[in-house]
Scaffold this active site. Sequence first.
Site, PDB file in Angstrom:
ATOM      1  CG  LEU A   1      -4.110   7.841  10.469  1.00  0.00           C
ATOM      2  CD1 LEU A   1      -3.413   6.717   9.715  1.00  0.00           C
ATOM      3  CD2 LEU A   1      -3.219   8.380  11.579  1.00  0.00           C
TER       4      LEU A   1
ATOM      5  CE  LYS B   1      -7.946  -2.099   8.075  1.00  0.00           C
ATOM      6  NZ  LYS B   1      -6.626  -2.332   7.458  1.00  0.00           N
TER       7      LYS B   1
ATOM      8  CE1 TYR C   1     -10.957  -0.465   6.424  1.00  0.00           C
ATOM      9  CE2 TYR C   1     -11.390   0.636   8.512  1.00  0.00           C
ATOM     10  CZ  TYR C   1     -10.528   0.327   7.470  1.00  0.00           C
ATOM     11  OH  TYR C   1      -9.245   0.811   7.479  1.00  0.00           O
TER      12      TYR C   1
ATOM     13  NE  ARG D   1     -15.625  10.082  14.809  1.00  0.00           N
ATOM     14  CZ  ARG D   1     -16.714   9.909  15.534  1.00  0.00           C
ATOM     15  NH1 ARG D   1     -16.723  10.284  16.804  1.00  0.00           N
ATOM     16  NH2 ARG D   1     -17.798   9.370  15.003  1.00  0.00           N
TER      17      ARG D   1
ATOM     18  CB  SER E   1      -9.326   1.285  11.595  1.00  0.00           C
ATOM     19  OG  SER E   1     -10.298   2.276  11.828  1.00  0.00           O
ATOM     20  CB  SER E   2      -9.846   4.275  16.166  1.00  0.00           C
ATOM     21  OG  SER E   2     -10.527   5.063  15.204  1.00  0.00           O
ATOM     22  CB  CYS E   3     -13.795   1.754  13.059  1.00  0.00           C
ATOM     23  SG  CYS E   3     -13.085   0.593  11.885  1.00  0.00           S
TER      24      CYS E   3
ATOM     25  N   GLY F   1       1.003   4.263   3.731  1.00  0.00           N
ATOM     26  CA  GLY F   1       2.127   3.545   3.143  1.00  0.00           C
ATOM     27  C   GLY F   1       3.190   4.475   2.600  1.00  0.00           C
TER      28      GLY F   1
ATOM     29  N   GLY G   1       0.813  -1.211   0.000  1.00  0.00           N
ATOM     30  CA  GLY G   1       0.000   0.000   0.000  1.00  0.00           C
ATOM     31  C   GLY G   1       0.844   1.257   0.000  1.00  0.00           C
ATOM     32  CG  HIS G   2       4.225   1.913  -2.776  1.00  0.00           C
ATOM     33  ND1 HIS G   2       3.589   0.907  -3.478  1.00  0.00           N
ATOM     34  CD2 HIS G   2       4.744   2.758  -3.709  1.00  0.00           C
ATOM     35  CE1 HIS G   2       3.721   1.141  -4.773  1.00  0.00           C
ATOM     36  NE2 HIS G   2       4.418   2.249  -4.938  1.00  0.00           N
TER      37      HIS G   2
ATOM     38  NE  ARG H   1     -18.894  19.183   2.227  1.00  0.00           N
ATOM     39  CZ  ARG H   1     -19.544  18.285   2.965  1.00  0.00           C
ATOM     40  NH1 ARG H   1     -20.202  18.679   4.049  1.00  0.00           N
ATOM     41  NH2 ARG H   1     -19.543  17.009   2.633  1.00  0.00           N
TER      42      ARG H   1
ATOM     43  CG  ASP I   1     -23.973  12.966  14.665  1.00  0.00           C
ATOM     44  OD1 ASP I   1     -23.562  13.762  13.802  1.00  0.00           O
ATOM     45  OD2 ASP I   1     -24.719  13.290  15.602  1.00  0.00           O
TER      46      ASP I   1
ATOM     47  CG  HIS J   1     -11.266   8.799   6.147  1.00  0.00           C
ATOM     48  ND1 HIS J   1     -10.323   8.123   5.399  1.00  0.00           N
ATOM     49  CD2 HIS J   1     -11.946   7.838   6.828  1.00  0.00           C
ATOM     50  CE1 HIS J   1     -10.429   6.825   5.615  1.00  0.00           C
ATOM     51  NE2 HIS J   1     -11.398   6.625   6.474  1.00  0.00           N
TER      52      HIS J   1
ATOM     53  CD1 TRP K   1     -23.003  15.298   4.938  1.00  0.00           C
ATOM     54  CD2 TRP K   1     -22.973  13.134   5.493  1.00  0.00           C
ATOM     55  NE1 TRP K   1     -23.381  14.588   3.830  1.00  0.00           N
ATOM     56  CE2 TRP K   1     -23.377  13.251   4.139  1.00  0.00           C
ATOM     57  CE3 TRP K   1     -22.892  11.868   6.049  1.00  0.00           C
ATOM     58  CZ2 TRP K   1     -23.688  12.149   3.349  1.00  0.00           C
ATOM     59  CZ3 TRP K   1     -23.192  10.767   5.274  1.00  0.00           C
ATOM     60  CH2 TRP K   1     -23.594  10.911   3.936  1.00  0.00           C
TER      61      TRP K   1
END
Length: 325
Positions: free
Chosen positions: A173, A143, A139, A216, A110-112, A17, A11-12, A194, A285, A186, A209
């Site tokens: 990130l 993970k 997802y 976060r 991931s934190s999720c 990456g 994933g460089h 935007r 949210d 993200h 949104w």
Amino acid sequence: MNQHSKIYVAGHRGMVGSAIVRHLLSNGHPAERIVTRTHTKLDLTNQVDVNQFFAIENPDQVYLAAAKVGGIHANNTYPAEFIYQNLTMQANVIDAAFRNGVQKLLFLGSSCIYPKLADQPMREDALLTGPLEPTNEPYAIAKIAGIKLCESYNRQYGQSHGVDYRSVMPTNLYGPGDNYHPENSHVIPALIRRFHEAKVSQAPSVTIWGTGTPKREFLYVDDMAAASVHVMNLPQATYSQYTQPMLSHINVGCGEDVTILEMAQTVARTVGYTGPIHTDPTKPDGAPRKLMDSTRLNALGWQAQVGLEVGLKVAYEDFLARYAA
């Protein structure tokens, strides 16, 4: 790691990456000892090709930063792709690494992975203690499976084959190399784009949104890269003081969080947009708060270095360079 280690960064071309490659090079690792492949050259969902790649290249270390990622909209729209592609890539790379004698691997999660209503800040032992946030559950499950793959290979082959596969769980990130897609990005890159477009078009206002109240934590990607290399190269005895066989992952965060509305206001200042900002409560949210407990990593000698406003300035410069192109 030494100057002769052959390192594969999966994933460089992605944000994380590419930051890992930058960090390795800036710390003197020879470019010819860093192995990369684009998706067109190596499809990580193809088990045969991945096994062949490892057999030919025979790396000493692997950073598994390849993943299908996106924000709330992308996770809601493409749940099948998010769970299938991530599960398949992880399984192929981790198993091929083992079968070809790789003893050192770092998996980026991931934190999720943590429950939607986990106690804050989220400790590593909160994993699998409650329901996940529904919008990114596929997802997150992928993970979690990646963490458990690493743990399982360690348990079964740690002593007999010297396998030492570790996992780091970053918070949200941002930074150079981010994805600025208008729908699938993200929160920070979406806000940068935007507010930039609103500034250029002189839009009277911008609507974000959700309610704007969820909190976060955000980490600059080069800090994440430094943390990844740091964790990868910790001596086994040092690392194992802060982990156990069934709790092998480590959180990576900066220790501070902000509301989404506060973040939007900070991005607007960075971009130079001065109009009012509205919220849209009809949009999801996500989890009410996601703050990582990075006590373990701090005790292992790592701290975040780049503040939010400094990092956002660099991220916006990166957006301008790539957006103009």
